[in-house]
Scaffold this motif. Structure first.
Motif, PDB file in Angstrom:
ATOM      1  N   ALA A  84       0.815  -1.216   0.000  1.00 12.00           N
ATOM      2  CA  ALA A  84       0.000   0.000   0.000  1.00 12.00           C
ATOM      3  C   ALA A  84       0.846   1.263   0.000  1.00 12.00           C
ATOM      4  CB  ALA A  84      -0.938  -0.002   1.206  1.00 12.00           C
TER       5      ALA A  84
ATOM      6  N   GLN B 168     -14.141  -3.141  -0.274  1.00 12.78           N
ATOM      7  CA  GLN B 168     -14.726  -3.189  -1.615  1.00 12.78           C
ATOM      8  C   GLN B 168     -15.541  -4.465  -1.822  1.00 12.78           C
ATOM      9  OE1 GLN B 168     -11.350  -2.752  -4.157  1.00 12.78           O
ATOM     10  NE2 GLN B 168     -11.233  -0.526  -3.915  1.00 12.78           N
TER      11      GLN B 168
ATOM     12  N   ILE C 186      -8.971  -1.678   2.385  1.00 20.19           N
ATOM     13  CA  ILE C 186      -9.713  -1.139   1.256  1.00 20.19           C
ATOM     14  C   ILE C 186     -10.233  -2.269   0.374  1.00 20.19           C
ATOM     15  CG2 ILE C 186      -9.479   0.194  -0.874  1.00 20.19           C
ATOM     16  CD1 ILE C 186      -7.627   2.061   0.572  1.00 20.19           C
ATOM     17  N   LEU C 187      -9.398  -3.261   0.133  1.00 20.92           N
ATOM     18  CA  LEU C 187      -9.829  -4.383  -0.693  1.00 20.92           C
ATOM     19  C   LEU C 187     -10.948  -5.167  -0.013  1.00 20.92           C
ATOM     20  CD1 LEU C 187      -9.388  -5.846  -3.323  1.00 20.92           C
ATOM     21  CD2 LEU C 187      -7.604  -7.215  -2.232  1.00 20.92           C
TER      22      LEU C 187
ATOM     23  N   THR D 129      -0.785   1.307  -3.998  1.00 21.22           N
ATOM     24  CA  THR D 129      -1.675   0.190  -4.297  1.00 21.22           C
ATOM     25  C   THR D 129      -2.724   0.069  -3.195  1.00 21.22           C
ATOM     26  OG1 THR D 129      -0.244  -1.380  -3.160  1.00 21.22           O
ATOM     27  CG2 THR D 129       0.122  -1.075  -5.521  1.00 21.22           C
ATOM     28  N   THR D 130      -3.649  -0.828  -3.416  1.00 20.67           N
ATOM     29  CA  THR D 130      -4.768  -0.991  -2.506  1.00 20.67           C
ATOM     30  C   THR D 130      -4.328  -1.690  -1.225  1.00 20.67           C
ATOM     31  OG1 THR D 130      -6.246  -1.177  -4.397  1.00 20.67           O
ATOM     32  CG2 THR D 130      -7.084  -1.959  -2.287  1.00 20.67           C
TER      33      THR D 130
ATOM     34  N   GLU E  58     -10.635  -0.208  -8.105  1.00 23.67           N
ATOM     35  CA  GLU E  58     -11.149  -1.483  -7.596  1.00 23.67           C
ATOM     36  C   GLU E  58     -10.805  -2.613  -8.553  1.00 23.67           C
ATOM     37  OE1 GLU E  58     -15.497  -3.396  -6.532  1.00 23.67           O
ATOM     38  OE2 GLU E  58     -15.190  -1.231  -6.542  1.00 23.67           O
TER      39      GLU E  58
ATOM     40  N   GLU F  18      -5.626   5.326  -2.815  1.00 21.53           N
ATOM     41  CA  GLU F  18      -6.402   4.119  -3.113  1.00 21.53           C
ATOM     42  C   GLU F  18      -6.427   3.879  -4.613  1.00 21.53           C
ATOM     43  OE1 GLU F  18     -10.954   2.492  -2.496  1.00 21.53           O
ATOM     44  OE2 GLU F  18     -10.238   4.297  -1.510  1.00 21.53           O
ATOM     45  N   SER F  19      -6.129   2.672  -5.009  1.00 21.19           N
ATOM     46  CA  SER F  19      -6.130   2.341  -6.424  1.00 21.19           C
ATOM     47  C   SER F  19      -7.514   1.949  -6.871  1.00 21.19           C
ATOM     48  CB  SER F  19      -5.146   1.196  -6.689  1.00 21.19           C
ATOM     49  OG  SER F  19      -5.608   0.021  -6.075  1.00 21.19           O
TER      50      SER F  19
END
Length: 914
Positions: free
Chosen positions: A279, A292, A288-289, A283-284, A325, A322-323
């Motif tokens: 991160a 999602q 966050i992942l 990257t995520t 989704e 945040e990248s």
């Protein structure tokens, strides 16, 4: 070329290598490699297996970019799935042969593994292939010089891409991960052990693919890794949803474990550590992942890609970069998606307590006041409206708030969820928050029947909240949703430190206090007032107690604390005194609160004295007030903090307005307060002795002044009114004990009382005054003579002892009805013989001491007559004559009532004997 041709060329390649290379350098060593392993001995939430991948250091070496197996695979050749390859070029040539061999072995493992004897060799071969693949990536792709242009070696990025292309068909050949997890059974034997071994290989395959893609991020980018991580988390969630859906009740669901064995925990740890480690490179992150994926479960028709509420700046725990989704198919369904999301979050939060070696980092967990775990309050904020939506049952709320409490114990303090919960509960304050069909115990109020019990109840809520580590849900499973809200409130405010904590309280108090107004308060039932009072007590325990206390007392005074509506007013008074005990616990002055209460106390006492229509209900309030004042005064620090201000003129009003049946409770109050004041005075004396050689502290002087004011107020407002009630034509029989207690109090604390406040006032009134009734005087003297302090100060002279003997004689004459009065006279006779002068007088007569009243009187008269007869001069004879007159007093006046026309034969006989 078909697969058969490829395998034939592999055999030719194997023979050529064996002919060229020496025997001692043909194959790399693959001994002692780790593998997934689990046992019922190792609990999922305690540690990973020490021989597993995480326990053997693979995760730590992956994150540090080190060689995964530094002591293995160093030979020139490597045997993979029964075939030999050149170690450094196994995957560089771009041939799919190695992966075809692996897939062939997997096919045999899955189709025939349950019965073949070759299971262990097959399992070992496939596992070694996975280990070597990760090792190859590190040594021959990541660690090579990428600027080298060797025409005989393909570019490493092309080799990496080719390897990555083989992973999807490899994983698709295996059973779905969610099905694999369902078949795991730690500690299984026989066929079950075989199934476990195959399931562990599937887990290992996913681990290896994730590890390899993670190592390849510098070469091929993060998209492949993120896509695989996304699909892996989805698969893990799909399995979790299957478990969750099988539980019929919310209570069973909330105690369900997310992972089935330590090996699944290792896979979660790999995902958490690698995603968060990446991160920092735009990257995520892990949370966050996860969010999602869960958003697709909770909001299946909601597109969150452009939702402004997903702005990471709203939550400092989220990475601001945040990248996009990651795409993937969602195969997660649950009839209770909101509850499923709540259940998942705290269990995933636990991952952050584990070290890279799979051990719980207890030092950090114990120091969580200064250490908060990464989290995602933004997603929680999105769950809250659905959590408190209309139609949510109490059981659902309990489970979801349990999860919110665990998150509050782990993540950084956040006031958003607390404010949202308050918006719900302030609208439902009159609810019972009980489960339908519950036991009788569910409907018994938890706060107890006294202010002290209420305080202890609140302290229990706060203690469980502060001691929680985000792991154990057991202490909270039986709590109501409102109690869980209070635990969350105590946790959030309790974990706030310094300026941050003050800022949080400033934001919350406006949200809380703005909803509390007179109209809302008037609509509250007694149950609602109990809930509100418990809320105030919780806030006073963890926030600004003075501010909360003033607000609470101000609101309660506006509700008319003197109103005899017992169901409501009783709750208010118990809450007020519990608040004073909170101040005592936190060592805060009570003076300002008591100033607000004094007018209400005076008004209540005046209404009582005037004879209110609802005397019974009002007396219950009066009794509750006395109980509360007594409990506060008896608290260890109460007097030092201004509790003596509770001793006011209302006590005189209560005494003057009480009937004989109510006076007993006031006597108990008087005894308890005098004992509390005396005990505190002794404590001050001990402190004074310790400070003799040092400067007397300001707090000591201030404490002594407070105690002096309290003692004088007690004498004025309670002792003297009790003295007046003792002069009633028919005094309450219990008053003698209180009078004796006040006498002892005046003896022990005389230096704190004014000059005209003396113990001799009470002693002369009840111990020597002929106007006092015989029953009251005898009972009073029985209490007084047994008190060492009174005996030393008031009964140390011959004159005082003769006065006691005279009162005893008067009681013997007047209390001539044995059934009613024999006990007091008999006890007083026994105590009289303990007085030094009386004892020496009878002992000198050399007669055996009797026990009955009349025999003792006869012995005493004989002893005085003997001393009178043997006196050497007139002066001493006159002195003994005066002593006898002092003992007998006005004898005809005492005998006259016994000679009246209504006197019984037994009374006449007693007078005749006298």
């Amino acid at each position: 070329m078909d697969s058969g041709d490829r395998l034939d060329s592999t055999c030719i390649f194997e023979r050529e290598v064996n002919d060229v290379l020496p025997a001692d350098s043909q194959e790399s060593s693959a001994e002692g490699l780790p593998s997934f392993s689990c046992s019922e001995v190792f609990q999922c939430l305690q540690s990973c297996h020490p021989e597993g991948l995480v326990g053997r250091g693979l995760l730590r070496r992956l994150l540090q970019g080190d060689d995964p197996f530094p002591t293995n695979f160093h030979g020139n050749t490597i045997r993979l799935c029964g075939h030999v390859f050149v170690t450094s070029t196994v995957f560089s040539a771009g041939s799919p042969t190695p992966f075809l061999l692996l897939r062939q072995g997997i096919n045999q493992l899955l189709e025939d593994g349950s019965g073949t004897e070759n299971l262990q060799p097959l399992f070992r071969q496939c596992t070694e292939f996975l280990h070597f693949m990760e090792c190859f990536v590190h040594r021959y792709i990541i660690s090579v010089d990428r600027t080298c242009t060797d025409k005989f070696q393909p570019p490493v990025d092309r080799v990496a891409m080719k390897m990555a292309d083989h992973f999807p068909p490899l994983l698709s050949q295996l059973d779905p991960l969610e099905k694999t997890l369902s078949g795991l059974s730690p500690g299984g034997r026989g066929h079950l052990a075989t199934t476990n071994q195959i399931s562990h290989f599937v887990l290992h395959s996913h681990w290896t693919v994730l590890s390899v893609l993670y190592r390849l991020v510098p070469v091929i980018g993060a998209s492949s890794f993120l896509k695989q991580a996304h699909s892996t988390i989805e698969a893990l969630f799909s399995y979790a949803a299957t478990k969750y859906n099988k539980c019929s009740s919310p209570k069973e669901r909330v105690s369900l474990q997310l992972v089935v064995c330590p090996c699944a925990l290792e896979l979660w740890l790999l995902l958490q550590y690698t995603l968060d480690h990446l991160a920092s490179n735009n990257t995520t992150s892990f949370w966050i992942l996860v969010s999602q994926i869960l958003e697709k479960v909770v909001f299946p028709s909601h597109d969150t890609s452009h939702d402004p509420s997903r702005d990471p700046s709203l939550d400092p725990s989220l990475d601001p970069r945040e990248s996009a989704e990651v795409e993937g198919s969602v195969a997660i369904s649950s009839p209770d998606p909101v509850g499923f999301a709540w259940w998942v979050l705290p269990q995933l939060a636990l991952l952050y307590w584990y070290s890279k070696e799979g051990q719980l980092n207890r030092s950090s967990r114990d120091d969580r006041s200064a250490h908060s775990l990464p989290g995602n309050w933004v997603f929680v904020q999105e769950l809250l409206p659905l959590t408190f939506q209309q139609g949510s049952s109490e059981s659902q709320l309990r489970c979801r708030l349990c999860c919110l409490l665990l998150l509050s114990q782990s993540w950084a303090p956040a006031i958003g969820p607390v404010a949202k919960a308050w918006d719900y509960f302030q609208k439902h304050m009159n609810d019972s928050f009980r489960l339908p069909g519950g036991s009788v115990q569910d409907y018994i109020t938890s706060e107890g029947s006294t202010p002290r019990q209420w305080l202890q109840y609140v302290q229990t809520l706060c203690a469980h909240a502060s001691r929680g580590d985000g792991c154990d849900i057991t202490p909270h499973q039986e709590r109501s949703s409102f109690e869980l809200f209070l635990c969350i409130l105590a946790t959030v405010l309790g974990r706030g430190r310094g300026q941050e904590g003050q800022q949080m309280w400033r934001q919350l108090k406006g949200r809380f206090f703005s909803k509390i107004h007179r109209r809302w308060l008037m609509d509250l039932t007694s149950s609602g007032l109990r809930h509100l009072t418990t809320l105030f007590l919780t806030l006073a325990s963890v926030a600004d107690a003075t501010e909360v206390g003033i607000k609470m007392v101000g609101n309660f005074v506006n509700l008319d604390l003197g109103n005899p509506q017992m169901s409501r007013t009783g709750v208010l008074w118990r809450g007020v005194f519990a608040l004073l005990l909170v101040f005592e616990e936190r060592k805060l002055s009570m003076a300002e609160l008591i100033d607000k209460l004094q007018p209400v106390l005076s008004q209540t006492a005046k209404v009582w004295k005037q004879g209110a229509s609802d005397q019974r209900s009002l007396w219950e309030i009066v009794s509750m007030v006395l109980d509360g004042v007594q409990e506060v005064l008896e608290s260890p620090q109460g007097i030092d903090l201004g509790a003596t201000d509770l001793i006011g003129g209302y006590l005189r009003e209560l005494l003057e307005g009480s009937e004989a049946q109510q006076l007993g409770r006031i006597f108990q109050f008087s005894d308890a307060v005098s004992s509390a004041l005396t005990a505190h005075f002794h404590t001050l004396r001990r402190e004074e002795g310790l400070e003799e050689q040092e400067a007397v502290t300001h707090s000591y002087v201030q404490g002594k002044e407070r105690l002096k004011a309290g003692c004088r107020a007690f004498w004025l407002h309670c002792c003297l009114p009790l003295l007046s009630r003792a002069r009633d034509p028919i005094p309450n029989p219990q008053i003698s004990g209180s009078m004796a207690t006040i006498t002892a109090f005046a003896c022990e604390c005389k230096e704190l009382l004014s000059e005209n406040s003396s113990a001799s006032t009470f002693f002369e009134e009840f111990g020597t005054n002929d106007a006092a009734s015989p029953s009251l005087a005898s009972s009073y003297l029985c209490h007084v003579i047994t008190n060492d302090v009174i005996r030393q100060q008031l009964l140390c002279t011959e004159h005082a002892q003769l006065q006691v003997a005279h009162t005893w004689f008067r009681c013997v004459v007047l209390m001539h009805n044995p059934p009613a009065c024999a006990t007091h006279v008999q006890e007083l006779t026994r105590l009289l013989l303990q007085l030094p002068f009386i004892s020496s007088l009878i002992t000198a007569s050399q007669t055996t001491v009797s026990t009955g009243a009349l025999p003792v009187l006869q012995q005493l008269l004989q002893a005085i007559n003997s001393r009178f007869s043997s006196s050497p001069d007139v002066c001493e004879s006159g002195l003994w004559r005066e002593r006898l007159a002092s003992l007998l007093g006005d004898l005809p006046k005492y005998i006259e009532p016994a000679l009246s026309g209504n006197t019984s034969g037994e009374s006449l006989k007693s007078v005749d004997e006298l």
